[in-house]
Motif scaffolding. Structure first.
Motif, PDB file in Angstrom:
ATOM      1  N   TYR A  39      -1.482  -0.086   3.672  1.00 12.60           N
ATOM      2  CA  TYR A  39      -0.076   0.063   3.468  1.00 12.60           C
ATOM      3  C   TYR A  39       0.656   1.408   3.790  1.00 12.60           C
ATOM      4  O   TYR A  39      -0.052   2.473   3.979  1.00 12.60           O
ATOM      5  CB  TYR A  39      -0.240  -0.111   1.868  1.00 12.60           C
ATOM      6  CG  TYR A  39      -0.693  -1.295   1.390  1.00 12.60           C
ATOM      7  CD1 TYR A  39      -1.928  -1.554   0.664  1.00 12.60           C
ATOM      8  CD2 TYR A  39       0.103  -2.607   1.279  1.00 12.60           C
ATOM      9  CE1 TYR A  39      -2.262  -2.701   0.417  1.00 12.60           C
ATOM     10  CE2 TYR A  39      -0.195  -3.912   0.680  1.00 12.60           C
ATOM     11  CZ  TYR A  39      -1.626  -3.896   0.622  1.00 12.60           C
ATOM     12  OH  TYR A  39      -2.080  -5.007   0.087  1.00 12.60           O
ATOM     13  N   ASP A  63       2.783   4.172   2.891  1.00  9.93           N
ATOM     14  CA  ASP A  63       2.869   5.048   1.635  1.00  9.93           C
ATOM     15  C   ASP A  63       3.939   4.594   0.683  1.00  9.93           C
ATOM     16  O   ASP A  63       4.196   4.390  -0.528  1.00  9.93           O
ATOM     17  CB  ASP A  63       3.090   6.458   1.647  1.00  9.93           C
ATOM     18  CG  ASP A  63       1.740   7.131   2.330  1.00  9.93           C
ATOM     19  OD1 ASP A  63       1.636   8.326   2.772  1.00  9.93           O
ATOM     20  OD2 ASP A  63       0.551   6.511   2.036  1.00  9.93           O
ATOM     21  N   LYS A  91       3.093   1.317  -1.025  1.00 12.63           N
ATOM     22  CA  LYS A  91       1.495   1.157  -1.806  1.00 12.63           C
ATOM     23  C   LYS A  91       2.048   1.329  -3.195  1.00 12.63           C
ATOM     24  O   LYS A  91       2.894   1.907  -4.018  1.00 12.63           O
ATOM     25  CB  LYS A  91       0.773   2.588  -1.319  1.00 12.63           C
ATOM     26  CG  LYS A  91      -0.785   2.488  -1.680  1.00 12.63           C
ATOM     27  CD  LYS A  91      -1.319   3.582  -1.056  1.00 12.63           C
ATOM     28  CE  LYS A  91      -1.173   3.801   0.456  1.00 12.63           C
ATOM     29  NZ  LYS A  91      -1.936   4.887   1.181  1.00 12.63           N
ATOM     30  N   GLY A  92       0.993   0.347  -3.917  1.00 10.73           N
ATOM     31  CA  GLY A  92       1.254   0.246  -5.271  1.00 10.73           C
ATOM     32  C   GLY A  92       2.337  -0.845  -5.862  1.00 10.73           C
ATOM     33  O   GLY A  92       2.296  -1.290  -7.089  1.00 10.73           O
ATOM     34  N   ARG A  93       3.129  -1.306  -4.989  1.00  9.90           N
ATOM     35  CA  ARG A  93       4.363  -2.178  -5.128  1.00  9.90           C
ATOM     36  C   ARG A  93       4.249  -3.425  -4.466  1.00  9.90           C
ATOM     37  O   ARG A  93       4.463  -4.620  -4.684  1.00  9.90           O
ATOM     38  CB  ARG A  93       5.529  -1.634  -4.902  1.00  9.90           C
ATOM     39  CG  ARG A  93       6.013  -0.288  -5.864  1.00  9.90           C
ATOM     40  CD  ARG A  93       7.406   0.030  -5.315  1.00  9.90           C
ATOM     41  NE  ARG A  93       7.652   0.556  -4.085  1.00  9.90           N
ATOM     42  CZ  ARG A  93       8.449  -0.002  -3.259  1.00  9.90           C
ATOM     43  NH1 ARG A  93       9.328  -1.052  -3.890  1.00  9.90           N
ATOM     44  NH2 ARG A  93       8.666   0.320  -1.885  1.00  9.90           N
ATOM     45  N   THR A 114       1.866  -6.213  -2.002  1.00 13.34           N
ATOM     46  CA  THR A 114       0.257  -6.692  -1.737  1.00 13.34           C
ATOM     47  C   THR A 114       0.175  -7.609  -0.643  1.00 13.34           C
ATOM     48  O   THR A 114       0.807  -8.727  -0.773  1.00 13.34           O
ATOM     49  CB  THR A 114      -0.273  -7.378  -3.024  1.00 13.34           C
ATOM     50  OG1 THR A 114      -0.005  -6.410  -4.016  1.00 13.34           O
ATOM     51  CG2 THR A 114      -1.831  -7.852  -2.942  1.00 13.34           C
ATOM     52  N   ASN A 170       8.699  -4.684  -7.959  1.00 17.75           N
ATOM     53  CA  ASN A 170       9.464  -3.469  -8.274  1.00 17.75           C
ATOM     54  C   ASN A 170      10.245  -3.202  -6.843  1.00 17.75           C
ATOM     55  O   ASN A 170      10.326  -1.910  -6.668  1.00 17.75           O
ATOM     56  CB  ASN A 170       8.474  -2.391  -8.436  1.00 17.75           C
ATOM     57  CG  ASN A 170       9.014  -1.149  -8.989  1.00 17.75           C
ATOM     58  OD1 ASN A 170      10.449  -1.476  -9.452  1.00 17.75           O
ATOM     59  ND2 ASN A 170       8.653   0.057  -9.142  1.00 17.75           N
TER      60      ASN A 170
END
Length: 129
Positions: free
Chosen positions: A60, A62, A65-67, A69, A85
């Motif tokens: 991903y 940066d 990333k984390g939001r 998929t 988000n």
């Protein structure tokens, strides 16, 4: 030849979510690495995420990333991008892309748009503040 068609874009408020789909036809993409890119008005196309042909390895940017998929269902010849988000800066046209069949995969390698042989027409994602 491979044809890619994106769907699932739309207008959403900040903090909301969308799920993009990329359906392939013409030839199976089950052995090809795939990726998502996006292009905002006045900006260059940028890498968002990539996935190996097995679906096991992903990579991903940066900024997402984390939001976001990335996933794929080779039986359905379809790739997905779950976006949670969402932020106004995520507003862009989102494109899916596929390489030619290959068993090689490296996340950093597939950040380069030039490596992809097939592209969809794009789907608009707009995030309001």
């Amino acid at each position: 030849q491979v044809q890619l068609v994106e769907s699932g874009g739309g207008l959403v408020q900040a903090g909301g979510y969308l799920r993009l789909s990329c359906a392939a036809s013409g030839r199976t993409i089950s052995r090809a690495a795939m990726g998502w890119f996006r292009q905002a008005p006045g900006k260059e196309r940028e890498f968002v995420a990539s996935i190996s042909w097995t679906g096991v390895s992903t990579h991903y940017a940066d900024s997402v990333k984390g939001r976001f998929t990335i996933s794929r269902d080779n039986a359905k010849n379809t790739m997905y991008l779950q976006m949670n988000n969402l932020k106004p800066e995520d507003t862009a046209v989102y494109y899916c892309a596929a390489d030619s069949p290959s068993t090689y995969y490296s996340g950093s390698y597939y950040e380069d748009a030039k490596l992809y042989d097939y592209w969809g027409q794009g789907t608009q994602v707009t995030v309001s503040s």
